[in-house]
Design an enzyme around this catalytic site. Structure first.
Site, PDB file in Angstrom:
ATOM      1  CD  GLU A 243      -2.599   1.107   2.206  1.00  0.00           C
ATOM      2  OE1 GLU A 243      -3.536   0.155   2.881  1.00  0.00           O
ATOM      3  OE2 GLU A 243      -3.507   1.901   2.842  1.00  0.00           O
ATOM      4  NE  ARG A 244       2.383   1.981   5.851  1.00  0.00           N
ATOM      5  CZ  ARG A 244       2.392   1.588   6.551  1.00  0.00           C
ATOM      6  NH1 ARG A 244       3.263   1.378   7.398  1.00  0.00           N
ATOM      7  NH2 ARG A 244       0.788   1.803   7.224  1.00  0.00           N
TER       8      ARG A 244
END
Ligand SMILES: Cc1cc2nc3c(=O)[nH]c(=O)nc-3n(C[C@H](O)[C@H](O)[C@H](O)COP(=O)(O)OP(=O)(O)OC[C@H]3O[C@@H](n4cnc5c(N)ncnc54)[C@H](O)[C@@H]3O)c2cc1C
Length: 381
Positions: A243-244
């Site tokens: 996600e990051r």
């Protein structure tokens, strides 16, 4: 030197996607920004063309590609200069939970729809009183025979209005340790007790349907538990690296776009004395400094993409990248707006929307302060 090994198939995919977005997305963006939402039909078109969930197996109708296909989708969507069609969240953040942790039956039931765009997904962790601190979640999930009853509310949920499936983080109130109490559940649209709240009015990301969600005696089958009961925290942690990284890819692509628009603008427009803005030393320095930072971001990011694809644990580095590159996008948006001066404040200038939309990046997907905290912890500080 190119760090990422794009093949001819990747290049063809990018070309097809860019053409699709220029004909079926870009001309509609201004209207979607006014509507504060994108139509579900564009999700289905994305699915029909093979642009959703590119890393899911071909057994479920996807193209079965590697993570570089996801990078391409994030970069090309950034070029459309809007955030409503949040396909990256669906394909690279939410669906990977189903792909990685769902049972064979759940995958067969949901993945084909996720790939085709019939099912739009969201992930609901944040609550009015629990953002950065997931251990503070108050939404409960209690077993009752063959059902689970969910009670609580979530806020700031992306794709919240359009979502057909929501992965909800909820705790078992009987378990004291918050890290062992959390589980993930799949809640389908139209389940009794599941209601949408306000469609949140934000300073940016206007076409993105960020919303409140309410669960009141919401009964789902026990079979909608995702993965193992009590393993919610561990599942979230396993997927946060990607996600990051995806957030960093979006921020990097946005910074590159803004710099390109602004460099062209400064070359083409003149000051009061008739001199191109790009010939002014102050503008030159600003453009050179931004170009240097953007190149640093690109090199760091591409290296991380390679390592992520190799299955390496780059939690610390992705946390660093998330904070540094989203801050870079924020700085670049500010400087680019300044270089456009009054034109930068008009909707005719693409930087105006990019400025609004990139502003959230240091806040979501884990705030940048939390990113530094994670990095500090792993550095043994
Ligand atoms: C447009 C948008 C879309 C979003 N989409 C989703 C979504 O799809 N799903 C979802 O679940 N959530 C989503 N969120 C929520 C987002 O993940 C949270 O906003 C974020 O986690 C921060 O939580 P908070 O806003 O409650 O801030 P808080 O956690 O209250 O933090 C407030 C401030 O304190 C700082 N802070 C907090 N704790 C610490 C600490 N321990 N150390 C140092 N500083 C700290 C923070 O960095 C921040 O500056 C979205 C948010 C936005 C704005």
């Amino acid at each position: 030197m190119q760090l990422l090994s794009y093949t001819e198939a990747h290049h063809r995919f990018r070309k097809r996607l860019r053409e699709f977005l220029s004909t079926e997305v870009s001309p509609c963006v201004d209207q979607w920004e006014k509507d504060r939402i994108v139509p579900k039909s564009v999700w289905r078109r994305m699915g029909q063309e093979g642009f959703l969930c590119p890393t899911v197996s071909a057994d479920y109708g996807a193209i079965g590609g590697d993570f570089l296909y996801s990078v391409i989708v994030s970069e090309e969507l950034a070029r459309t200069n809007h955030s409503g069609l949040f396909a990256q969240l669906h394909s690279d953040v939410v669906v990977p939970y189903i792909d990685a942790f769902a049972s064979r039956e759940q995958k067969a039931k949901y993945l084909p729809g996720c790939v085709s765009g019939e099912l739009i997904t969201a992930v609901a962790m944040t609550e009015p009183d629990a953002g950065s601190d997931l251990a503070g979640i108050n939404t409960t999930a209690e077993e009752d025979g063959e059902e689970v009853v969910i009670n609580g509310s979530k806020t700031f949920i992306s794709n919240g209005i359009n979502a057909d499936l929501v992965i909800v983080a909820a705790k078992d109130p009987a378990v004291e340790n918050p890290y062992e109490a959390l589980s993930l559940y799949i809640v389908e649209d139209k389940t009794p007790g599941f209601k949408r709240g306000r469609h949140l009015d934000k300073m940016g990301m206007w076409s993105q349907d960020t919303a409140e969600l309410f669960f009141t005696g919401c009964r789902i089958p026990k079979a909608n538990l995702l993965g193992t009961k009590g393993q919610g925290f561990s599942m979230l942690m396993q997927k946060l690296q990607q996600e990051r990284l995806v957030t960093s890819v979006c921020a990097q692509a946005a910074a590159e776009m803004m710099l390109e628009w602004t460099t062209n603008y400064c070359r083409q427009h003149t000051d009061a004395a008739g001199k191109p803005i790009a010939r002014e030393q102050a503008a030159q320095f600003a453009l050179v400094e931004m170009a240097t930072d953007v190149k640093l971001g690109r090199t760091f990011l591409d290296k991380l993409i390679v390592e992520h694809m190799a299955g390496e644990n780059v939690v610390v580095e992705t946390s660093m990248a998330k904070y540094w590159i989203t801050d870079l996008a924020k700085r670049v948006s500010q400087q680019c707006l300044d270089l456009h001066a009054e034109f930068g404040l008009t909707e005719a200038c693409p930087v105006a929307r990019a400025f609004r939309d990139t502003r959230v990046m240091p806040i979501f997907a884990g705030t940048n302060e939390i990113m530094k905290q994670i990095a500090g912890k792993f550095m043994g500080l």
